[in-house]
Design an enzyme around this catalytic site. Structure first.
Site, PDB file in Angstrom:
ATOM      1  N   ASP A  62       0.859  -1.178   0.000  1.00 23.32           N
ATOM      2  CA  ASP A  62       0.000   0.000   0.000  1.00 23.32           C
ATOM      3  C   ASP A  62       0.902   1.237   0.000  1.00 23.32           C
ATOM      4  OD1 ASP A  62      -2.353   1.553   0.301  1.00 23.32           O
ATOM      5  OD2 ASP A  62      -1.973   1.696   2.442  1.00 23.32           O
ATOM      6  N   LYS A  63       0.318   2.406  -0.271  1.00 27.81           N
ATOM      7  CA  LYS A  63       1.127   3.636  -0.282  1.00 27.81           C
ATOM      8  C   LYS A  63       0.946   4.447   0.994  1.00 27.81           C
ATOM      9  CE  LYS A  63      -0.152   7.465  -2.142  1.00 27.81           C
ATOM     10  NZ  LYS A  63       0.126   8.459  -1.076  1.00 27.81           N
ATOM     11  N   PHE A 123     -11.679  22.555  -7.077  1.00 26.28           N
ATOM     12  CA  PHE A 123     -10.784  21.576  -7.690  1.00 26.28           C
ATOM     13  C   PHE A 123     -11.581  20.339  -8.118  1.00 26.28           C
ATOM     14  CE2 PHE A 123      -8.491  17.649  -7.163  1.00 26.28           C
ATOM     15  CZ  PHE A 123      -7.284  17.874  -7.797  1.00 26.28           C
ATOM     16  N   ARG A 138       6.133  17.598  -4.633  1.00 24.34           N
ATOM     17  CA  ARG A 138       4.832  17.774  -5.275  1.00 24.34           C
ATOM     18  C   ARG A 138       4.600  19.265  -5.493  1.00 24.34           C
ATOM     19  NH1 ARG A 138       1.429  13.268  -1.931  1.00 24.34           N
ATOM     20  NH2 ARG A 138      -0.350  14.232  -2.937  1.00 24.34           N
ATOM     21  N   GLY A 152      -5.274   3.137  -3.480  1.00 23.52           N
ATOM     22  CA  GLY A 152      -6.513   3.773  -3.898  1.00 23.52           C
ATOM     23  C   GLY A 152      -6.321   5.230  -4.261  1.00 23.52           C
ATOM     24  N   ASP A 154      -1.516  -0.958   5.987  1.00 27.40           N
ATOM     25  CA  ASP A 154      -1.799  -0.474   7.338  1.00 27.40           C
ATOM     26  C   ASP A 154      -3.274  -0.198   7.592  1.00 27.40           C
ATOM     27  OD1 ASP A 154      -1.903   1.787   5.634  1.00 27.40           O
ATOM     28  OD2 ASP A 154      -1.637   3.098   7.355  1.00 27.40           O
ATOM     29  N   ASN A 161      -8.566  -1.268   4.204  1.00 26.72           N
ATOM     30  CA  ASN A 161      -8.658  -1.524   2.768  1.00 26.72           C
ATOM     31  C   ASN A 161      -7.530  -2.421   2.270  1.00 26.72           C
ATOM     32  OD1 ASN A 161      -6.733   0.412   3.259  1.00 26.72           O
ATOM     33  ND2 ASN A 161      -7.259   1.703   1.529  1.00 26.72           N
ATOM     34  N   ASP A 162      -6.587  -2.753   3.136  1.00 26.53           N
ATOM     35  CA  ASP A 162      -5.495  -3.662   2.763  1.00 26.53           C
ATOM     36  C   ASP A 162      -5.704  -5.078   3.300  1.00 26.53           C
ATOM     37  OD1 ASP A 162      -4.042  -1.475   1.626  1.00 26.53           O
ATOM     38  OD2 ASP A 162      -3.432  -0.888   3.635  1.00 26.53           O
TER      39      ASP A 162
END
Length: 1253
Positions: free
Chosen positions: A453-454, A595, A651, A732, A891, A894-895
């Protein structure tokens, strides 16, 4: 870096920004999909505008919830059949259950599970055979004692594991929550909450179920929740109650009279969607996800909130996303089972051969020898049949039951070493590493693919304003106030700004000096823009400002402006108040252009106190540069700075402004209002209006934010790559964000060719078309090996979104397919090879294989905008088609599905969310510990287990095959070659400890060298150290040693005479000599195989030999024979045989000849064909010296980034939502009174009710 991104604008391609779900889709979605696809093959029609949103129809929704009415949910119409005629309510309770056993089921269920293991069943059958008098050749206790020990130890281990699960379940189920019962709120356990209950939650409480928000203490029933346990993100999300419930359900008596009926979708796993209606007082109100608070989230910044339980327990979305709990076994376990089956087959063949031999022997010799008559008139064939079962019992030690208990002990010890490793302890949060399973340790040494995961796994989800460029000058490097660049600086002192965030760090003192001088107008405009152009909301708490941002990016920018003197203080529906240095100003907000993922920018139109109208805009460089005025300055220098920021994987956002005349704004405002009320394609109309005003912009500069990686992530990924492990990121998050993090953690580099979903789909369609063309030819050629997808020879990376993943893999819901088949009839055979749709399941499978092959050719793979189920599907595909050992690390909830699907699941602990940890096999606090878990503990565990198994098989073949050689001299009569007590104690006492310690402590190189040379990990991936070749080597080694141990003493005993005239050439003396030779041989053999000597190893080898002789002399003593004459028959044999010098010479000769070939072979291998481990071991001292020198230098060089890049570094993670909330004014209780001007104090500001959220 080269990037291919075909232009897909306007084509029917998946939306990269939408997270797709291929499961649990509702009927209306299926109908929409059918409408889109039902016209396949027909003439295209004129595009029609999409239908306006339609209220969900109650008849289509199957889940009904009645508020404050528990009996309603027990009605017969809501029951479902469980077993035969037994029914229960479909509304599950709120208790969760992860344990396997209870007090009644433990013993039968555990024994059933243990006897599913073939070896345990085999030993139970042996025990039964040994009870039969005609067959038994060994006492029954020789099998019963080891079997009971093994079953007992395994049962105790399972019980301890299950008690831990019981404790965790009990802790969660016994959490407390206020539930409305009998007209008043009562404190109730979570497990007693039911669907339809009204609950009251307080700040910092976990949400106990999936709950419909009714009201809260905040204005308009706004409630903030933290979703860290769901997705690892710590930025707050807002939920909002319906206006009607907010107005009528604030008091306890009002909530007690609440009797609404909720019609909604059935329980599903979609975290991003909820559809339903509320029927109350004859009015129907639509419900969506903004009204729902999901289990696992945490209430933040909201004192009290009330809600209605919709889904409870196992029906909640977080539990639905958990996936099935899979029983995980290591590859070595699977291989060991096959080897045990091989041994069974060998055992049956050998026993059958010896039984046939006994039949012939009895026919030719036994029946004619009068001294062998036993009084039984049995035929030779029947005696051969009995001999077969006798040899099955005698030779059963080829598969020793102690093997399994020894493996469990080794795994338990290795798990403890992981738990005790201080180098995997995270002191900051007091979190040690934890092995939550004891069965998978050696698999850690065989990992080929890591799926990560990120957010919260690779990153800290903490954004930091790092650098910026303003009017041709870049800031952010360590610099003095005078502009002198430093190698190492100190952070800016913010004491001059009493409103500054003390945690904010910035190294460039020159920018602070420029801003405080008030001379550089561009710099002042830069920070004014940051303080005004955002959707952040503010809370005043204890004299401090707390910002609530829709994304951490936006929070970081507003915090930066705050520290530089431009402090965002408050906002109303149409005003924003900021403090500009020492002056407080209020700006009238005329329009907020929010946005979204297509616009990649946001703008705000403000009326200044002096009457000027100005538009401020921030967004991606790719969209901002297209809209700049020809007269705009700083384009080239800003682009150069953006390239530098991108190269540092920061970023970026470009900032610009535009002055607007009153007439221009009035004309635009009319169009804007018309677009806001249009009923047809409102979003597109608004975007078109926004485009008209967002042009001819003037560039100010750009910001650079660091999405802080966890410490050591780039180095860890680089090290794991050197070890041959491929890392895939499954997240995600947005494509731009995921790509930016890929560069930041060095997963992506500038010399990689990046392929997106469009490229991948195109290549796969071409491959499918080629395959069909070959199938259409009349003479199909032989099956050719698959050609590589990338033939240019460079490095490749794949970035694919969830939408494209569904498109490529044909992941569609079965229900949709049934609808198509029902309405359209079956699809005709494909005649056009270029048709991208699959014609059958085989083509779909081949498409999946092609995708996996292509992805595995890439150096890096990033899947973004993927659902929890898609994450699990990607892992499954690699496991299925590559037969690879996989590891998933994450973590959040969703994982969980991905963690359960992989061979090894790792949870990042120490965060707010613990769902991933609860479902994981291993847990620790930082991603960087993964390299130590794999390259040190995993590699050591694999080497130890392989060495242990090879030696265990060898020592038992050597031990058991003595009976085989002895059978040639005993008429194949199932006579044993040893004393029966020696057979019982051989694997328990005489040879177990040294090999057990090798399995626990052995290491070829130390931990530092294991990390320094990652290539040492490759043998585990290639399964070199334990396979069928190693097994047969152990088998032939055992055959050789058993031959030596049997025939040398046999030759020595043949026609011999002792010194005292006695002849110790009897069977019992022979058994003692062979047993003694065997004990010396196996214990010295394990000594030769031991690479890491400790006092414990030395003691174990010498102690095992000493224990053997001590027990043998005791068992052969007259005293024990006197007490148990039938059980101990070798009276005085050991003392008589072992005082003969020539028998000791026989033992020495036997042991020497057994070990000499092994010594020679090991010498040749280490000198002529050394492995990587041997080479490192040979130069160990030199390498250790180098490591000491490196540590002494303590050089903290920054991790090397890629070369200069021209790619966009835009990766803004803000998602739409807060702007609508602000524009509606629902977050504001009432508009504050008009401000008095600059003289208002901050204390007065903080007391204004309008600024409280």
């Amino acid at each position: 870096m080269s990037v291919r991104r075909p232009d897909t604008h306007g084509s029917m391609v998946p939306n990269d920004e939408v997270m797709p779900y291929s499961d649990d889709e509702t009927d209306d979605e299926l109908d929409d999909d059918f409408d889109e696809t039902s016209d396949e093959g027909e003439e295209p029609e004129v595009p029609r505008p999409p239908h306006p949103p339609v209220e969900a129809r109650p008849s289509e929704i199957g889940w009904k919830v009645k508020a404050n009415d528990r009996p309603y949910h027990q009605l017969p119409e809501f029951e479902k059949k469980v077993f035969l005629c037994i029914k229960k309510s479909r509304y599950s309770g709120n208790a969760i259950k992860t344990y396997k056993y209870n007090a009644i089921t433990f013993l039968p269920l555990n024994l059933y599970e243990q006897f599913k293991r073939a070896a345990n069943l085999y030993f139970l059958a042996l025990l039964i055979l040994q009870i039969i008098p005609d067959i038994t050749t060994l006492p029954w206790y020789t099998t019963l004692i080891p079997l009971v020990v093994v079953l007992g130890i395994t049962a105790i281990k399972d019980l301890v594991d299950d008690l831990a699960r019981h404790r965790m379940d009990k802790e969660i189920n016994n959490r407390r929550c206020d539930v409305l019962l009998n007209g008043s709120f009562q404190e109730t356990k979570w497990m007693d909450i039911q669907v339809g209950d009204v609950v009251r939650m307080k700040k910092n409480d976990f949400i106990p179920a999936d709950i419909l928000l009714l009201s809260s203490s905040n204005p308009n029933s706004l409630c903030y929740v933290e979703t860290a346990e769901l997705d690892g993100e710590t930025n707050l999300k807002f939920k909002m109650g319906l206006r009607v419930t907010d107005e009528r359900l604030q008091q306890e008596d009002q909530l007690a009279q609440f009797d609404a009926l909720i019609d909604c979708e059935e329980p599903n796993n979609r975290l991003d969607k909820f559809t339903g209606t509320m029927l109350w007082q004859r009015e129907r109100y639509p419900l969506d996800l903004d009204n729902m608070m999901l289990r696992g989230c945490k209430i933040r910044n909201t004192d009290v909130s009330h809600g209605l339980v919709i889904f409870a327990g196992g029906n909640t979305k977080i539990m639905r996303n958990g996936g099935k709990t899979r029983f995980k076994r290591t590859k070595i376990d699977e291989l060991m089972n096959y080897m045990v089956y091989t041994i069974f087959a060998l055992l049956i063949l050998v026993a059958a051969g010896l039984a046939i031999g006994h039949s012939f022997w009895y026919e030719e010799i036994g029946s004619k020898a009068w001294y062998l008559y036993d009084g039984k008139n049995q035929s030779s064939s029947y005696r051969g049949f009995l001999s077969f079962w006798g040899y099955i019992i005698v030779l059963n030690t080829m598969v020793p039951i102690s093997l399994y208990v020894s493996v469990e002990v080794i795994r338990l010890g290795q798990s403890k070493f992981i738990n005790w490793d201080l180098q995997m302890y995270f002191a900051e949060k007091d979190t040690p590493a934890k092995a939550r399973t004891t069965t998978l340790n050696e698999q850690l040494g065989q990992i080929e693919y890591i799926f990560s995961d990120k957010t919260g796994t690779l990153t800290q989800n903490v954004m930091q304003f790092k650098k910026c460029t303003i009017a041709e000058r870049s800031y952010g490097n360590p610099t003095t106030a005078e502009g002198v660049t430093l190698d190492r600086g100190r952070p800016v002192d913010w004491t001059w700004n009493h409103l500054a965030d003390k945690k904010f760090q910035f190294m460039d003192h020159s920018l602070v000096a420029v801003v405080r001088s008030l001379k550089d107008k561009e710099a002042l405009e830069f920070f004014k823009l940051l303080s005004l152009c955002h959707t952040v909301m503010v809370e005043h708490k204890d004299g401090d400002l707390i910002y609530q941002a829709a994304s951490p990016d936006e929070g970081a920018l507003v915090t930066a402006a705050r520290n530089f003197g431009y402090v965002f203080l408050s906002r109303t529906q149409d005003t924003i108040t900021i403090r500009e240095m020492d002056q407080e100003n209020t700006y009238h907000m005329l329009a907020l252009l929010d946005f979204n993922s297509d616009r990649k920018r946001m703008s705000i139109i403000l009326k200044f106190p002096d009457g000027r109208i100005r538009l401020y805009c921030k967004g991606a460089d790719t969209v901002i540069y297209e809209r700049l005025s020809p007269n705009s300055k700083y384009k080239e220098t800003t682009q150069t700075a953006l390239d530098e920021f991108a190269n540092e994987t920061l970023r970026t956002l470009c900032l610009c402004y535009k002055d607007i005349s009153q007439a221009e704004f009035d004309a635009w405002s009319r169009k804007h209002k018309e677009a806001q009320v249009t009923m047809v394609d409102r979003d597109a109309a608004l975007d078109h209006v926004y485009e008209e005003i967002e042009k001819d912009l003037m560039l100010i500069g750009a910001t650079a934010i660091e999405d802080k990686l966890q410490e050591g992530v780039p180095e860890t990924i680089a090290t794991l790559a050197k070890a041959g492990i491929k890392i895939w990121v499954l997240t995600g998050d947005k494509k731009e964000t995921a790509e930016n993090i890929g560069y930041a953690c060095s997963l992506l580099t500038d010399d990689m060719q990046i392929h997106y979903g469009e490229d991948v789909n195109e290549k796969l369609v071409v491959r499918q078309a080629n395959r069909r063309s070959e199938a259409f030819t009349s003479h199909p050629s032989k099956k050719k090996p698959a050609e590589p997808f990338f033939t240019d020879g460079g490095k490749n990376a794949l970035i694919i979104t969830g939408g494209w993943l569904n498109e490529i893999l044909y992941e569609k819901k079965k229900k949709r397919r049934r609808l198509r088949l029902r309405r359209l009839g079956k699809r005709p055979p494909i005649t056009n090879p270029q048709d991208p749709q699959p014609c059958n399941d085989w083509e779909k499978e081949m498409r999946q294989i092609d995708f996996v092959d292509m992805a595995c050719e890439c150096e890096a793979v990033i899947c973004c905008r993927v659902t929890p189920k898609q994450k699990a599907n990607v892992v499954s595909l690699v496991k299925k088609y590559k037969k690879a050992v996989t590891l998933s690390i994450g973590d959040g909830a969703n994982d969980v599905n991905m963690i359960k699907t992989a061979d090894i699941g790792v949870g990042i602990s120490g965060q707010e969310g613990m769902q991933a940890v609860m479902s994981s096999d291993y847990a620790f606090a930082q991603f960087r510990y993964l390299q130590r878990l794999l390259l040190v503990h995993g590699r050591w565990s694999y080497i130890r287990m392989c060495k242990f198994l090879r030696f265990f098989f060898f020592k038992n073949f050597s031990f058991t095959l003595i009976h085989f050689w002895y059978s040639f001299f005993s008429g194949y009569s199932s006579q044993i070659g040893y004393e029966d007590w020696f057979i019982t104690l051989y694997n328990l006492c005489y040879s177990s400890l040294p090999v057990l310690l090798v399995g626990l402590l052995d290491q070829d190189v130390n931990d530092k060298l294991s990390l320094k040379f990652p290539r040492l990990y490759l043998p585990g991936q290639e399964r070199r150290m334990f396979n069928y070749k190693n097994f047969f080597v152990s088998l032939f080694h055992g055959i050789f040693v058993s031959l030596i141990i049997f025939f040398i003493p046999y030759g020595a005993f043949l026609q011999t005479m002792g010194q005292d005239g006695e002849a110790p050439s009897d069977y019992q003396s022979f058994a003692v000599v062979t047993a003694s030779s065997l004990i010396f041989t196996v214990n010295l053999q394990i000594s030769l195989d031991t690479a890491y000597w400790t006092f414990v190893n030395c003691f174990a080898v010498l102690g095992s030999i000493a224990i053997y002789f001590g027990i043998v002399f005791d068992l052969h003593s007259a005293g024990i024979h006197f007490l148990f004459p039938s059980m101990f028959t070798f009276t005085g044999v050991a003392s008589n045989a072992l005082r003969q010098p020539y028998l000791w010479l026989t033992i020495i000769l036997t042991v020497g000849i057994s070990l000499l070939p092994v010594i020679c072979i090991q010498f040749l291998y280490k000198t002529i064909w050394p492995s990587d481990g041997d080479k490192v071991q040979r130069n160990r001292k030199k390498y250790e010296k180098e490591l000491e020198e490196e540590e002494r230098r303590t050089k903290t060089s920054a991790f090397q980034r890629g070369r200069r890049s021209r790619r966009s570094a835009y990766a803004f993670s803000h998602s739409r939502g807060y702007a609508d909330l602000l524009a509606s004014g629902r977050s504001i209780r009432r508009r504050p009174p008009t401000r008095g001007g600059a003289q208002d104090s901050i204390r007065e500001v903080s007391q204004r009710e309008a600024e409280n959220i």
